[in-house]
Motif scaffolding. Structure first.
Motif, PDB file in Angstrom:
ATOM      1  N   VAL A   1       0.840  -1.196   0.000  1.00 30.44           N
ATOM      2  CA  VAL A   1       0.000   0.000   0.000  1.00 30.44           C
ATOM      3  C   VAL A   1       0.878   1.252   0.000  1.00 30.44           C
TER       4      VAL A   1
ATOM      5  N   ILE B   1       1.011   4.208  -2.907  1.00 32.31           N
ATOM      6  CA  ILE B   1       0.798   5.626  -2.615  1.00 32.31           C
ATOM      7  C   ILE B   1       1.957   6.463  -3.161  1.00 32.31           C
TER       8      ILE B   1
ATOM      9  N   GLY C   1       1.658   9.202  -6.153  1.00 28.79           N
ATOM     10  CA  GLY C   1       2.065  10.573  -5.862  1.00 28.79           C
ATOM     11  C   GLY C   1       3.081  11.094  -6.856  1.00 28.79           C
TER      12      GLY C   1
END
Length: 143
Positions: A5, A9, A13
């Motif tokens: 996870v 992310i 980003g």
């Protein structure tokens, strides 16, 4: 938080930042609007040089300014900014004109040179002859 996870992310980003920079024009190369703009940008860094003539590339991302003596000014787009410098024949390791394309290889590690395309072969050949390392003796005579 699990590692997969966290990795997802971070990747999302970074991708979002890259897309935002591209969408706002951060990856476009600057262009010179006219010969007058090339003269103005060059004069900001070299106010004591006298420009006799300006030869623009196609597309207008660079301009070669023929200076009094053996120097040639260059205004070149680097991203959204411009690099300006004065180049003399002794500063170049190689000059190659192939049709309307001019290739320059610099001896200076801060600027490697580049490939520049002009509207026609006569412009590329004229700049090549002016910058040719064979003109080093002329530079010494004029100094």
């Amino acid at each position: 938080m699990s590692l997969p996870v966290l990795v997802a992310i971070v990747v999302i980003g970074i991708a979002a930042v890259v897309v935002a920079v591209h969408a706002t024009g951060g990856t476009r190369e600057a262009e010179l609007a006219s010969e007058a703009e090339a003269r103005r940008r060059f004069a900001a860094d070299f106010p004591n040089e006298t420009v006799a003539e300006v030869v623009m590339t196609t597309p207008p991302t660079a301009a070669f300014l023929l200076l009094d003596g053996t120097g040639t000014g260059i205004v070149q787009a680097v991203g959204m900014h411009f690099l300006t410098r004065v180049v003399r024949p002794a500063d170049l390791a190689a000059v190659d004109a192939d049709g309307a394309t001019l290739g320059l290889k610099s001896r200076d590690f801060t600027w490697s040179g580049g490939r520049f395309r002009f509207a026609g072969a006569p412009e590329a050949e004229r700049i090549a002859q002016r910058l040719s390392p064979a003109n080093r003796n002329e530079q010494r005579k004029s100094a």
